[in-house]
Design a protein around this motif. Structure first.
Motif, short mmCIF file in Angstrom:
data_model
loop_
_atom_site.label_atom_id
_atom_site.label_comp_id
_atom_site.label_asym_id
_atom_site.label_seq_id
_atom_site.Cartn_x
_atom_site.Cartn_y
_atom_site.Cartn_z
N VAL A 188 0.86 -1.19 0.00
CA VAL A 188 0.00 0.00 0.00
C VAL A 188 0.89 1.23 0.00
N ARG A 189 0.54 2.22 -0.81
CA ARG A 189 1.26 3.49 -0.77
C ARG A 189 0.41 4.51 -0.04
N LEU A 190 1.09 5.34 0.71
CA LEU A 190 0.41 6.27 1.59
C LEU A 190 1.20 7.57 1.62
N TRP A 191 0.51 8.69 1.45
CA TRP A 191 1.16 9.98 1.55
C TRP A 191 1.06 10.47 2.98
N VAL A 192 2.19 10.76 3.59
CA VAL A 192 2.25 11.34 4.93
C VAL A 192 2.85 12.72 4.73
N GLY A 193 1.96 13.70 4.63
CA GLY A 193 2.42 15.04 4.27
C GLY A 193 3.00 14.98 2.87
N PRO A 194 4.19 15.52 2.67
CA PRO A 194 4.80 15.51 1.35
C PRO A 194 5.57 14.22 1.04
N ARG A 195 5.54 13.26 1.95
CA ARG A 195 6.36 12.05 1.82
C ARG A 195 5.54 10.83 1.44
N LEU A 196 5.99 10.11 0.42
CA LEU A 196 5.36 8.86 0.03
C LEU A 196 5.92 7.74 0.89
N VAL A 197 5.04 6.99 1.52
CA VAL A 197 5.43 5.84 2.34
C VAL A 197 4.82 4.61 1.69
N VAL A 198 5.64 3.59 1.47
CA VAL A 198 5.16 2.33 0.92
C VAL A 198 5.20 1.30 2.02
N CYS A 199 4.06 0.67 2.28
CA CYS A 199 3.95 -0.32 3.34
C CYS A 199 3.79 -1.70 2.73
N CYS A 200 4.61 -2.63 3.16
CA CYS A 200 4.54 -4.01 2.69
C CYS A 200 4.24 -4.92 3.86
N ASN A 201 3.37 -5.90 3.66
CA ASN A 201 3.16 -6.87 4.72
C ASN A 201 3.34 -8.31 4.24
N ASN A 202 3.74 -8.48 3.00
CA ASN A 202 4.05 -9.80 2.47
C ASN A 202 5.55 -10.04 2.67
N PRO A 203 5.93 -11.09 3.39
CA PRO A 203 7.36 -11.34 3.66
C PRO A 203 8.22 -11.43 2.40
N ASP A 204 7.66 -11.94 1.31
CA ASP A 204 8.44 -12.03 0.07
C ASP A 204 8.75 -10.64 -0.49
N ASP A 205 7.79 -9.73 -0.40
CA ASP A 205 8.02 -8.36 -0.86
C ASP A 205 9.04 -7.66 0.02
N VAL A 206 8.92 -7.84 1.33
CA VAL A 206 9.86 -7.23 2.27
C VAL A 206 11.27 -7.77 2.00
N GLU A 207 11.38 -9.07 1.78
CA GLU A 207 12.69 -9.67 1.50
C GLU A 207 13.30 -9.11 0.22
N ALA A 208 12.46 -8.93 -0.81
CA ALA A 208 12.96 -8.39 -2.08
C ALA A 208 13.51 -6.98 -1.90
N ILE A 209 12.85 -6.19 -1.08
CA ILE A 209 13.30 -4.81 -0.86
C ILE A 209 14.55 -4.79 0.03
N LEU A 210 14.48 -5.48 1.16
CA LEU A 210 15.61 -5.44 2.10
C LEU A 210 16.82 -6.20 1.59
N GLY A 211 16.59 -7.17 0.70
CA GLY A 211 17.69 -7.96 0.15
C GLY A 211 18.36 -7.31 -1.03
N SER A 212 17.85 -6.19 -1.49
CA SER A 212 18.40 -5.52 -2.66
C SER A 212 19.72 -4.84 -2.33
N SER A 213 20.67 -4.95 -3.24
CA SER A 213 21.92 -4.21 -3.07
C SER A 213 21.90 -2.96 -3.94
N VAL A 214 20.78 -2.72 -4.63
CA VAL A 214 20.63 -1.54 -5.47
C VAL A 214 19.83 -0.47 -4.75
N HIS A 215 18.69 -0.86 -4.18
CA HIS A 215 17.79 0.09 -3.51
C HIS A 215 18.16 0.16 -2.03
#
Length: 132
Positions: free
Chosen positions: A20-47
């Motif tokens: 889910v994407r959520l705007w908190v003031g001027p900031r975009l926050v992306v919330c993930c609750n699927n462990p596979d999605d979280v792993e893909a993001i946290l496991g990245s050496s690019v992002h």
């Protein structure tokens, strides 16, 4: 604590969406609750760029792996990677099992086999508040 609890209530209807994407003031926050999605993001050496809010933790964590980006992050990541290799982690399984059993025995003595809130039992700062 109030902000955290309110955030949980607001996000509850979106739990089934996965991301889910959520705007908190001027900031975009992306919330993930699927462990596979979280792993893909946290496991990245690019992002690996961290949001400005991570700066709040710099006082406690310094410029280590959690806070750093770019070349500092890559250097720290290469240094720590061997520690988390599967064969290294497997070497600790016997100790982990033994100490887990000790913990369970101690908790059973403490609460007599009933359900309990581990945060409250351990005197956690947020004990008594709902968690996910």
């Amino acid at each position: 604590t109030e902000i955290f609890i309110k955030s949980l209530k607001i996000s509850k209807p979106y739990d089934h969406h996965g991301i889910v994407r959520l705007w908190v003031g001027p900031r975009l926050v992306v919330c993930c609750n699927n462990p596979d999605d979280v792993e893909a993001i946290l496991g990245s050496s690019v992002h690996i760029d961290k949001p400005a809010e991570y700066g709040f933790f710099k006082r406690w964590f310094g410029n280590g792996l959690l806070i750093s980006t770019g070349e500092i992050w890559r250097t720290h990541r290469k240094l720590i990677a061997p520690t988390f290799h599967l064969h290294v982690l497997k070497s600790f399984i016997t100790q982990l099992n033994a100490h887990s059993n000790i913990l369970v025995e101690r908790l059973n003595k403490q609460v007599g086999g009933k359900s309990f809130d581990v945060q409250r039992l351990c005197g956690g700062e947020h004990s008594g508040h709902p968690t996910r």
